[in-house]
Design a protein around this motif. Structure first.
Motif, PDB file in Angstrom:
ATOM      1  N   TRP B  74       4.436 -11.042  16.834  1.00 23.85           N
ATOM      2  CA  TRP B  74       4.748 -11.026  15.411  1.00 23.85           C
ATOM      3  C   TRP B  74       3.656 -10.297  14.676  1.00 23.85           C
ATOM      4  CZ3 TRP B  74       9.486 -11.810  14.337  1.00 23.85           C
ATOM      5  CH2 TRP B  74      10.245 -12.684  15.115  1.00 23.85           C
ATOM      6  N   PRO B  75       4.028  -9.297  13.909  1.00 21.01           N
ATOM      7  CA  PRO B  75       3.013  -8.392  13.370  1.00 21.01           C
ATOM      8  C   PRO B  75       2.112  -9.005  12.317  1.00 21.01           C
ATOM      9  CG  PRO B  75       5.208  -7.752  12.643  1.00 21.01           C
ATOM     10  CD  PRO B  75       5.390  -8.879  13.603  1.00 21.01           C
ATOM     11  N   MET B  76       2.483 -10.145  11.763  1.00 18.26           N
ATOM     12  CA  MET B  76       1.584 -10.689  10.735  1.00 18.26           C
ATOM     13  C   MET B  76       0.501 -11.578  11.326  1.00 18.26           C
ATOM     14  SD  MET B  76       4.704 -12.117  11.011  1.00 18.26           S
ATOM     15  CE  MET B  76       5.614 -11.523   9.613  1.00 18.26           C
ATOM     16  N   ILE B  77       0.661 -11.948  12.559  1.00 17.45           N
ATOM     17  CA  ILE B  77      -0.313 -12.849  13.176  1.00 17.45           C
ATOM     18  C   ILE B  77      -1.748 -12.308  13.107  1.00 17.45           C
ATOM     19  CG2 ILE B  77      -0.969 -13.982  15.328  1.00 17.45           C
ATOM     20  CD1 ILE B  77       1.418 -15.203  14.032  1.00 17.45           C
ATOM     21  N   ALA B 282       5.399  -6.909   4.076  1.00 20.22           N
ATOM     22  CA  ALA B 282       4.369  -5.878   3.933  1.00 20.22           C
ATOM     23  C   ALA B 282       3.422  -5.865   5.115  1.00 20.22           C
ATOM     24  CB  ALA B 282       3.597  -6.033   2.621  1.00 20.22           C
ATOM     25  N   ILE B 283       3.981  -5.831   6.301  1.00 16.02           N
ATOM     26  CA  ILE B 283       3.126  -5.627   7.469  1.00 16.02           C
ATOM     27  C   ILE B 283       2.630  -4.190   7.448  1.00 16.02           C
ATOM     28  CG2 ILE B 283       4.252  -7.401   8.841  1.00 16.02           C
ATOM     29  CD1 ILE B 283       5.915  -5.304  10.177  1.00 16.02           C
ATOM     30  N   GLY B 284       1.523  -3.950   8.137  1.00 18.60           N
ATOM     31  CA  GLY B 284       0.842  -2.664   8.019  1.00 18.60           C
ATOM     32  C   GLY B 284       1.710  -1.459   8.254  1.00 18.60           C
ATOM     33  N   SER B 285       2.567  -1.518   9.255  1.00 22.03           N
ATOM     34  CA  SER B 285       3.314  -0.331   9.633  1.00 22.03           C
ATOM     35  C   SER B 285       4.371   0.058   8.608  1.00 22.03           C
ATOM     36  CB  SER B 285       3.960  -0.546  11.005  1.00 22.03           C
ATOM     37  OG  SER B 285       4.593  -1.795  11.062  1.00 22.03           O
ATOM     38  N   SER B 286       4.651  -0.808   7.657  1.00 25.18           N
ATOM     39  CA  SER B 286       5.683  -0.477   6.673  1.00 25.18           C
ATOM     40  C   SER B 286       5.249   0.640   5.734  1.00 25.18           C
ATOM     41  CB  SER B 286       6.063  -1.721   5.868  1.00 25.18           C
ATOM     42  OG  SER B 286       6.676  -2.655   6.734  1.00 25.18           O
ATOM     43  N   ALA B 287       3.958   0.930   5.715  1.00 25.64           N
ATOM     44  CA  ALA B 287       3.498   2.072   4.931  1.00 25.64           C
ATOM     45  C   ALA B 287       3.670   3.348   5.733  1.00 25.64           C
ATOM     46  CB  ALA B 287       2.033   1.888   4.547  1.00 25.64           C
ATOM     47  N   LEU B 288       3.906   3.197   7.024  1.00 26.27           N
ATOM     48  CA  LEU B 288       3.924   4.342   7.919  1.00 26.27           C
ATOM     49  C   LEU B 288       5.336   4.846   8.212  1.00 26.27           C
ATOM     50  CD1 LEU B 288       0.995   4.037   8.207  1.00 26.27           C
ATOM     51  CD2 LEU B 288       1.271   3.287  10.570  1.00 26.27           C
TER      52      LEU B 288
END
Lengths: 380, 380
Positions: B74-77, B282-288
DNA sequence: CTGTTAGCGCGTTCAG
DNA sequence: CTGAACGCGCTAACAG
């Protein structure tokens, strides 16, 4: 939720002394098989779990493993820790996580090492990407404290080390670009103070050499592994006169490749049409960017796993030696930071180099299919 | 690398009894200020650090905090753990990481809870996204063991809990889409067994209601928080007859939004031109991703931080109570899994709801500037 | 305000 | 093959 029992409880239930129970639990020989059987049964029935705290105090060794990671902002850390956690989960050890935040970094990375050592809480340390604190870790090792490094070592190798085969990985990546017909291939290096950066550069040079292509200094730029430095490097490279401009870039990390993507997007440069791009690391988000990034995959989870395996073997071996040397209460050794219990120079430190693999996606000009559906396999 | 000293050493150097030293170290009152001063000086000079192991054994409380996380997939962990680690770093506690891998999950999540409890290693547990093991955690709490939950709770709230204000976050997201002129807004829900999914749905409904728009059942689909289910939902939604098809989708997680992106990419559907998209997390990769994802930002790091703060306050309070109740060696309480030391029902369990914020990017139709350069600020 | 005395739960030695 | 006794480093109760 059974009531917590102690060894004494078990001893009482089994009708033996606690000493015997302790022997059984620690797999000592010299115990009557029947007694052993009976005790094990009761232990299981009662759901007895020994207190790691007391065991650590009494036995002088703890069942905790320290894992030292830099800031979680590095995207590979979660994968590595995942491998570590899973591996430790299969042992009788627990995982104590030490992380360097910006504040601890300020106070000097040595502090946290001293802290770890002086609390005497963990039996050994697995240090991930130690960076600047690498020298402290080396000192630890020289004092006989069990330590393993992941993915960052000094030259010459002084400490047991797990990492990827950076040179081969880079070599494969550049070979791939060459096979696609590129001849002017640039390289954005990681910081050259890191051995992994130098190895990747070496792989780049090797591939070019094999094709009789000289390494152009103007096509090699040192970055900082992060996106911003990748962007800067891209700007420099793509501002070269047309006949000197690269047709492909091999970035020393995926984050730096993202910087190239960003600059290209701004300038309307088509990737892979006008410029091919390959990264290094295969962090999860590289399957998500557009164009999806071709990159060299490091087996991060396996690195974590192997790291723990090696650490455990070192700990066991050091226990062994301590046991052999010991006469009476020679445990004072331990208080002296386990100094000189063994000669670390006896055998050359273990080095494990894991194979990388090239993940081909759209950014270097190959046709890409259903990229998003590959998220699972890439990010796990 | 000073020689490791014990309390006795310090006591000898200071010319007092170890009891006094202990008192100073634990900030007890009733110590002569001069003596205290002197001891503290020596402690500092000698670089003395008390053994957490011994302190735990003797005092009955440990200085270790357990953190239970589900799989790192899970990317927010990572973000949450980062906040946790940093906060613990500022205390005298250490972080013991327990993670559920697929194997532990098989054997029943209760096992790891039992393990944690029976080893008696940690003073309390911060459980992140406990999911199925949530009920075990609740049982822990009911037995008086200090526990805090992050981002997943049962209804009604039974355990101290930290989470985001899911309803407001969803409300804001849908409001934004409404302000952009959308009227047919679909919602891909997270699994409805989670309260957070229900709250997000509630926020969605509330926003529509305020605009006098009825909630269309065909526009609401339950997903599983992952990319694949998001893709499936997108397929269903975008296969609706033209006049019923949504012009915007609010996905209950960024990963599900990625599924929408993937389907749109395959089908040549332009986002945001033909379809606006908003995610959640808003996990990090969503800006990418491209188009960069508009999404509701959860303050993951802060959630970790607050979680630890609350856990510590609970531990302290429970120590206090234990101290007050105790007469003679009443420590047996603890062995009984700390049963009924206090009445957990006394006060309603603490619930902390942290504000979310809407991160507007390209996927909903706003002009986006320099997306890659915003990586740092988003992924930290 | 301070020292003395008992353990916490377990590992290890030494004498059976 | 087994048990009694001691101690790991520290905290907590009890008496000065």
């Amino acid at each position: 939720m059974a009531r917590k029992r102690t060894i004494d409880d078990i001893a009482r239930l089994a009708g033996v002394s606690k000493t015997t129970v302790s022997r059984v639990l620690n797999n000592k020989p010299d115990v009557d098989p029947n007694t052993r059987e009976r005790i094990l049964r009761i232990v299981k029935e009662e759901g007895f779990v020994p207190s790691a705290t007391a065991a650590g105090l009494a036995g002088g060794r703890s069942h905790l493993l320290g894992v030292l990671v830099p800031s979680f902002t590095w995207p590979m850390i979660p994968d590595i820790v995942c491998g570590i956690a899973e591996t430790i989960g299969n042992t009788a050890y627990e995982l104590v996580l030490y992380s360097l935040n910006d504040k601890t970094r300020e106070n000097g990375e040595g502090d946290i090492i001293d802290h770890i050592l002086s609390t005497n809480l963990v039996a050994g340390i697995l240090a991930v990407l130690p960076g600047q604190s690498s020298k402290f870790v080396i000192r630890l090792h020289q004092h006989g404290f069990p330590v393993v490094l992941i993915d960052d070592q000094d030259d010459p190798p002084l400490v047991p080390w797990i990492g990827a085969d950076n040179q081969c990985g880079a070599y494969d990546a550049v070979k791939h670009l060459l096979a696609l017909g590129h001849r002017r291939i640039a390289h954005i290096q990681g910081p050259m103070k890191y051995v992994c950066s130098r190895e990747r550069y070496e792989g780049y040079c090797q591939a070019l050499r094999e094709h009789g292509i000289p390494v152009e200094p103007t096509l090699v730029i040192e970055g900082a592994f992060d996106t911003a430095s990748g962007r800067d490097a891209a700007q420099t490279l793509l501002s070269l006169p047309e006949d000197q401009r690269p047709t492909a870039i091999f970035a020393g990390s995926d984050l730096m490749a993202y910087g190239v993507l960003a600059f290209a997007e701004e300038q309307g440069i088509d990737i892979p049409g006008e410029l091919a791009l390959v990264g290094f690391d295969a962090i999860g988000s590289s399957a998500l960017v557009r164009p999806a990034l071709t990159t060299v995959k490091q087996p991060f989870q396996e690195m974590g796993q192997r790291g723990i395996e090696v650490l455990l073997s070192i700990i066991e071996q050091s226990d062994q030696q301590r046991f052999n040397v010991r006469s009476g209460y020679a445990r004072d050794f331990m208080r002296l930071s386990r100094a000189n219990v063994d000669e670390p120079a006896n055998a050359p430190p273990l080095r494990i180099r894991l194979a990388t693999s090239l993940v081909v996606r759209a950014s270097c000009g190959m046709r890409q299919r259903s990229p998003f559906s590959s998220i699972k396999s890439v990010s796990r």
